[in-house]
Design a protein around this motif. Structure first.
Motif, PDB file in Angstrom:
ATOM      1  N   ILE A  13       0.831  -1.324   0.001  1.00 42.81           N
ATOM      2  CA  ILE A  13      -0.142   0.103  -0.089  1.00 42.81           C
ATOM      3  C   ILE A  13       0.729   1.246  -0.067  1.00 42.81           C
ATOM      4  O   ILE A  13       0.681   2.127  -0.962  1.00 42.81           O
ATOM      5  CB  ILE A  13      -0.756   0.037   1.085  1.00 42.81           C
ATOM      6  N   TYR A  68      -9.216  -8.709  -0.321  1.00 43.95           N
ATOM      7  CA  TYR A  68      -9.155  -8.460  -1.725  1.00 43.95           C
ATOM      8  C   TYR A  68      -9.747  -9.191  -2.580  1.00 43.95           C
ATOM      9  O   TYR A  68      -9.502  -9.370  -4.010  1.00 43.95           O
ATOM     10  CB  TYR A  68      -7.749  -8.230  -2.176  1.00 43.95           C
ATOM     11  N   PHE A  79      -1.154  -2.609  -7.888  1.00 44.26           N
ATOM     12  CA  PHE A  79      -1.450  -1.752  -6.948  1.00 44.26           C
ATOM     13  C   PHE A  79      -0.829  -0.482  -7.532  1.00 44.26           C
ATOM     14  O   PHE A  79       0.513  -0.177  -7.940  1.00 44.26           O
ATOM     15  CB  PHE A  79      -1.070  -1.816  -5.545  1.00 44.26           C
ATOM     16  N   LYS A  83      -4.107   1.611  -4.439  1.00 46.31           N
ATOM     17  CA  LYS A  83      -5.500   0.808  -5.314  1.00 46.31           C
ATOM     18  C   LYS A  83      -5.233   0.108  -6.108  1.00 46.31           C
ATOM     19  O   LYS A  83      -4.289   0.080  -6.790  1.00 46.31           O
ATOM     20  CB  LYS A  83      -6.384   1.880  -5.639  1.00 46.31           C
ATOM     21  N   ILE A  85      -5.723  -1.338  -9.599  1.00 53.01           N
ATOM     22  CA  ILE A  85      -6.024  -0.597 -10.884  1.00 53.01           C
ATOM     23  C   ILE A  85      -5.960  -1.727 -11.977  1.00 53.01           C
ATOM     24  O   ILE A  85      -6.763  -1.551 -12.966  1.00 53.01           O
ATOM     25  CB  ILE A  85      -5.094   0.402 -11.309  1.00 53.01           C
TER      26      ILE A  85
END
Length: 271
Positions: A13, A68, A79, A83, A85
Protein backbone atom coordinates in the motif's frame (compact mmCIF):
# COMPACT_ATOMS: atom_id res chain seq x y z
CA UNK A 1 15.79 -12.40 -4.21
CA UNK A 2 12.97 -12.92 -1.71
CA UNK A 3 9.79 -11.14 -2.78
CA UNK A 4 7.53 -12.45 0.02
CA UNK A 5 6.03 -9.89 2.35
CA UNK A 6 5.23 -9.92 6.04
CA UNK A 7 4.10 -6.29 6.01
CA UNK A 8 1.45 -5.74 3.35
CA UNK A 9 0.68 -2.18 4.42
CA UNK A 10 4.30 -1.05 4.08
CA UNK A 11 5.46 -3.21 1.15
CA UNK A 12 2.35 -2.81 -1.01
CA UNK A 13 0.00 0.00 0.00
CA UNK A 14 2.58 2.60 1.07
CA UNK A 15 5.16 1.65 -1.55
CA UNK A 16 2.59 1.86 -4.36
CA UNK A 17 2.49 5.63 -3.91
CA UNK A 18 6.13 5.69 -5.08
CA UNK A 19 6.16 2.92 -7.70
CA UNK A 20 3.52 0.48 -9.00
CA UNK A 21 3.46 -2.79 -7.03
CA UNK A 22 2.52 -6.14 -8.59
CA UNK A 23 1.20 -8.54 -5.95
CA UNK A 24 1.27 -12.28 -6.59
CA UNK A 25 -1.29 -13.99 -4.32
CA UNK A 26 -0.04 -17.59 -4.08
CA UNK A 27 0.26 -20.69 -1.88
CA UNK A 28 2.80 -23.53 -1.63
CA UNK A 29 0.26 -26.23 -2.55
CA UNK A 30 -0.78 -24.41 -5.78
CA UNK A 31 0.86 -25.98 -8.88
CA UNK A 32 0.06 -23.09 -11.28
CA UNK A 33 1.57 -20.71 -8.69
CA UNK A 34 4.87 -22.59 -8.96
CA UNK A 35 4.75 -22.07 -12.73
CA UNK A 36 3.81 -18.39 -12.59
CA UNK A 37 6.13 -17.37 -9.74
CA UNK A 38 9.47 -17.67 -11.59
CA UNK A 39 8.03 -15.89 -14.65
CA UNK A 40 6.95 -12.91 -12.53
CA UNK A 41 10.32 -12.86 -10.78
CA UNK A 42 12.12 -12.83 -14.15
CA UNK A 43 9.94 -9.95 -15.36
CA UNK A 44 10.37 -8.08 -12.07
CA UNK A 45 14.13 -8.08 -12.59
CA UNK A 46 13.76 -7.04 -16.24
CA UNK A 47 11.43 -4.12 -15.42
CA UNK A 48 12.73 -3.20 -11.95
CA UNK A 49 12.78 0.50 -12.79
CA UNK A 50 9.06 0.45 -13.71
CA UNK A 51 7.40 -1.71 -11.02
CA UNK A 52 8.21 -4.05 -8.16
CA UNK A 53 6.97 -7.53 -7.28
CA UNK A 54 5.57 -8.56 -3.92
CA UNK A 55 4.39 -12.12 -3.19
CA UNK A 56 1.73 -12.80 -0.58
CA UNK A 57 1.16 -16.32 0.75
CA UNK A 58 -2.61 -16.64 1.10
CA UNK A 59 -2.27 -19.43 3.68
CA UNK A 60 -0.27 -17.14 5.97
CA UNK A 61 -2.46 -14.07 5.38
CA UNK A 62 -6.00 -15.32 4.71
CA UNK A 63 -7.53 -12.10 6.04
CA UNK A 64 -5.73 -10.02 3.37
CA UNK A 65 -6.66 -12.51 0.66
CA UNK A 66 -10.27 -12.29 1.78
CA UNK A 67 -10.15 -8.48 1.88
CA UNK A 68 -9.12 -8.41 -1.79
CA UNK A 69 -11.64 -11.01 -2.90
CA UNK A 70 -9.21 -13.79 -3.75
CA UNK A 71 -11.30 -16.78 -4.87
CA UNK A 72 -8.70 -18.61 -6.92
CA UNK A 73 -4.92 -18.56 -7.18
CA UNK A 74 -2.59 -17.55 -8.61
CA UNK A 75 -4.16 -14.10 -8.63
CA UNK A 76 -2.07 -11.09 -9.61
CA UNK A 77 -3.15 -7.57 -8.70
CA UNK A 78 -1.50 -4.30 -9.69
CA UNK A 79 -1.51 -1.59 -7.01
CA UNK A 80 -1.01 2.11 -7.74
CA UNK A 81 -1.44 4.86 -5.17
CA UNK A 82 -2.95 2.44 -2.69
CA UNK A 83 -5.58 0.95 -5.02
CA UNK A 84 -5.91 -2.06 -7.31
CA UNK A 85 -5.93 -0.78 -10.89
CA UNK A 86 -5.81 -4.09 -12.78
CA UNK A 87 -5.50 -7.83 -12.23
CA UNK A 88 -5.47 -11.28 -13.81
CA UNK A 89 -5.94 -14.85 -12.60
CA UNK A 90 -4.06 -17.97 -13.66
CA UNK A 91 -0.59 -18.84 -14.95
CA UNK A 92 -0.46 -16.82 -18.17
CA UNK A 93 2.42 -17.25 -20.65
CA UNK A 94 5.28 -14.77 -20.30
CA UNK A 95 4.49 -12.85 -23.51
CA UNK A 96 0.86 -12.35 -22.45
CA UNK A 97 1.96 -11.05 -19.06
CA UNK A 98 4.36 -8.60 -20.75
CA UNK A 99 1.54 -7.36 -23.00
CA UNK A 100 -0.71 -6.98 -19.96
CA UNK A 101 1.98 -5.09 -18.07
CA UNK A 102 2.64 -2.75 -20.99
CA UNK A 103 -1.05 -1.81 -21.04
CA UNK A 104 -1.48 -1.69 -17.27
CA UNK A 105 1.60 -0.10 -15.69
CA UNK A 106 0.98 3.65 -15.21
CA UNK A 107 3.50 5.98 -16.75
CA UNK A 108 6.00 7.57 -14.37
CA UNK A 109 4.73 10.77 -15.95
CA UNK A 110 1.15 10.09 -14.81
CA UNK A 111 0.93 13.30 -12.77
CA UNK A 112 2.03 15.35 -15.79
CA UNK A 113 -0.50 13.54 -17.99
CA UNK A 114 -3.29 14.31 -15.55
CA UNK A 115 -2.21 17.96 -15.50
CA UNK A 116 -2.30 18.07 -19.31
CA UNK A 117 -5.78 16.53 -19.35
CA UNK A 118 -6.98 19.14 -16.87
CA UNK A 119 -5.54 21.93 -19.03
CA UNK A 120 -7.27 20.49 -22.11
CA UNK A 121 -10.57 20.44 -20.23
CA UNK A 122 -10.02 24.12 -19.36
CA UNK A 123 -9.34 24.96 -23.00
CA UNK A 124 -5.65 25.73 -22.39
CA UNK A 125 -4.56 23.74 -25.42
CA UNK A 126 -1.08 25.18 -25.93
CA UNK A 127 -0.13 24.67 -22.27
CA UNK A 128 -1.36 21.07 -22.47
CA UNK A 129 0.55 20.51 -25.70
CA UNK A 130 3.85 21.61 -24.13
CA UNK A 131 3.43 19.13 -21.27
CA UNK A 132 2.35 16.28 -23.56
CA UNK A 133 5.32 16.81 -25.87
CA UNK A 134 7.65 16.67 -22.86
CA UNK A 135 6.06 13.41 -21.72
CA UNK A 136 6.12 11.98 -25.25
CA UNK A 137 9.87 12.65 -25.47
CA UNK A 138 10.40 10.78 -22.20
CA UNK A 139 7.88 7.99 -22.77
CA UNK A 140 7.64 7.65 -26.54
CA UNK A 141 5.50 4.48 -26.45
CA UNK A 142 2.80 5.86 -24.16
CA UNK A 143 -0.45 5.30 -26.09
CA UNK A 144 -2.57 7.70 -24.05
CA UNK A 145 -0.12 10.55 -24.61
CA UNK A 146 -0.07 9.86 -28.35
CA UNK A 147 -3.87 10.04 -28.49
CA UNK A 148 -4.01 13.26 -26.46
CA UNK A 149 -1.38 14.84 -28.72
CA UNK A 150 -3.29 13.63 -31.76
CA UNK A 151 -6.44 15.27 -30.37
CA UNK A 152 -4.61 18.61 -30.44
CA UNK A 153 -2.80 18.07 -33.72
CA UNK A 154 -5.86 16.94 -35.68
CA UNK A 155 -6.52 20.64 -36.43
CA UNK A 156 -2.91 21.74 -36.90
CA UNK A 157 -1.57 18.72 -38.76
CA UNK A 158 -4.15 16.01 -39.59
CA UNK A 159 -1.57 13.71 -41.19
CA UNK A 160 0.70 13.78 -38.12
CA UNK A 161 -2.35 13.29 -35.93
CA UNK A 162 -3.30 10.21 -37.92
CA UNK A 163 0.26 8.88 -37.72
CA UNK A 164 0.22 9.18 -33.93
CA UNK A 165 -3.09 7.33 -33.69
CA UNK A 166 -1.92 4.55 -35.98
CA UNK A 167 1.27 4.06 -33.93
CA UNK A 168 -0.49 4.11 -30.54
CA UNK A 169 -1.29 1.03 -28.50
CA UNK A 170 -4.91 1.63 -27.59
CA UNK A 171 -6.70 0.87 -24.33
CA UNK A 172 -10.40 0.63 -23.56
CA UNK A 173 -10.53 4.30 -22.56
CA UNK A 174 -8.68 5.65 -25.60
CA UNK A 175 -10.09 3.58 -28.46
CA UNK A 176 -13.21 5.70 -29.06
CA UNK A 177 -11.27 8.98 -29.06
CA UNK A 178 -8.73 7.42 -31.43
CA UNK A 179 -11.54 6.44 -33.81
CA UNK A 180 -12.96 9.98 -33.63
CA UNK A 181 -9.58 11.54 -34.42
CA UNK A 182 -9.10 9.16 -37.35
CA UNK A 183 -12.49 10.09 -38.77
CA UNK A 184 -11.85 13.81 -38.37
CA UNK A 185 -8.38 13.59 -39.93
CA UNK A 186 -9.80 11.88 -42.99
CA UNK A 187 -12.62 14.41 -43.24
CA UNK A 188 -10.13 17.27 -43.23
CA UNK A 189 -8.16 15.54 -45.99
CA UNK A 190 -11.33 15.58 -48.10
CA UNK A 191 -11.21 19.39 -48.07
CA UNK A 192 -7.91 19.13 -49.90
CA UNK A 193 -9.32 16.60 -52.37
CA UNK A 194 -12.86 17.84 -53.00
CA UNK A 195 -12.86 16.51 -56.56
CA UNK A 196 -12.63 12.98 -55.24
CA UNK A 197 -16.01 13.33 -53.53
CA UNK A 198 -18.94 11.94 -55.48
CA UNK A 199 -20.99 14.53 -57.37
CA UNK A 200 -24.33 14.88 -55.63
CA UNK A 201 -26.79 17.66 -54.73
CA UNK A 202 -25.60 17.43 -51.09
CA UNK A 203 -21.87 17.63 -51.90
CA UNK A 204 -21.49 21.40 -51.38
CA UNK A 205 -23.42 21.28 -48.10
CA UNK A 206 -21.25 18.34 -46.94
CA UNK A 207 -18.10 20.35 -47.66
CA UNK A 208 -19.53 23.31 -45.71
CA UNK A 209 -20.16 21.03 -42.74
CA UNK A 210 -16.58 19.75 -42.82
CA UNK A 211 -15.31 23.34 -42.98
CA UNK A 212 -17.37 24.20 -39.91
CA UNK A 213 -15.82 21.23 -38.11
CA UNK A 214 -12.32 22.30 -39.16
CA UNK A 215 -13.08 25.79 -37.79
CA UNK A 216 -14.25 24.20 -34.51
CA UNK A 217 -17.81 25.41 -35.08
CA UNK A 218 -19.11 22.21 -33.55
CA UNK A 219 -22.77 23.18 -33.25
CA UNK A 220 -23.00 24.45 -36.81
CA UNK A 221 -21.17 21.37 -38.09
CA UNK A 222 -23.49 19.03 -36.20
CA UNK A 223 -26.60 20.83 -37.43
CA UNK A 224 -25.40 20.47 -41.02
CA UNK A 225 -24.32 16.85 -40.67
CA UNK A 226 -27.66 15.93 -39.05
CA UNK A 227 -29.51 17.64 -41.88
CA UNK A 228 -27.37 15.68 -44.35
CA UNK A 229 -28.33 12.43 -42.63
CA UNK A 230 -31.96 13.32 -43.22
CA UNK A 231 -31.31 14.28 -46.86
CA UNK A 232 -28.89 11.58 -47.97
CA UNK A 233 -27.64 9.32 -45.20
CA UNK A 234 -25.63 7.12 -47.57
CA UNK A 235 -23.52 9.93 -49.07
CA UNK A 236 -19.75 9.40 -48.77
CA UNK A 237 -20.23 6.02 -47.09
CA UNK A 238 -22.48 7.56 -44.41
CA UNK A 239 -19.90 10.28 -43.85
CA UNK A 240 -22.32 12.60 -42.02
CA UNK A 241 -23.28 9.90 -39.52
CA UNK A 242 -19.64 9.02 -38.86
CA UNK A 243 -18.79 12.73 -38.52
CA UNK A 244 -21.47 13.24 -35.85
CA UNK A 245 -20.23 10.28 -33.83
CA UNK A 246 -16.66 11.55 -34.12
CA UNK A 247 -17.65 14.99 -32.82
CA UNK A 248 -19.52 13.48 -29.87
CA UNK A 249 -16.53 11.29 -28.96
CA UNK A 250 -14.05 14.12 -29.50
CA UNK A 251 -15.96 16.50 -27.23
CA UNK A 252 -17.04 13.84 -24.74
CA UNK A 253 -20.45 12.44 -23.90
CA UNK A 254 -21.06 15.00 -21.13
CA UNK A 255 -20.13 18.05 -23.20
CA UNK A 256 -23.02 20.50 -23.56
CA UNK A 257 -22.87 20.40 -27.36
CA UNK A 258 -23.04 16.59 -27.35
CA UNK A 259 -25.98 16.60 -24.95
CA UNK A 260 -27.79 19.22 -27.00
CA UNK A 261 -27.55 17.38 -30.34
CA UNK A 262 -27.55 13.68 -29.41
CA UNK A 263 -31.33 13.37 -29.57
CA UNK A 264 -31.66 15.11 -32.95
CA UNK A 265 -28.91 12.84 -34.27
CA UNK A 266 -30.75 9.75 -33.06
CA UNK A 267 -34.01 10.89 -34.61
CA UNK A 268 -32.37 11.69 -37.94
CA UNK A 269 -31.00 8.18 -38.22
CA UNK A 270 -34.50 6.70 -38.24
CA UNK A 271 -36.36 9.22 -40.41
Amino acid sequence: MNYDTNNFQKDVIEQSFTIPVLVDFWAEWCAPCRILGPVLEKLAEKYKDQWILVKLNTDKFPEIANEYGIRGIPNVKLFHKGKVINEFTGALPEHMIEDWLQKSIPSKFSDMIEKAKMLLAEGKVEDAKIILEQVHNGDINNGEVKILLAKILVYENPKESLRLVESAQLSNHTVELAEAITTMSKLFEKLENKDELEDNPVKAFYIEAIKDLRDKKFESALEKFIELIRENKAYDDEGARRACIAIFKYLGEEHEVTLKHRRDFGRALYV
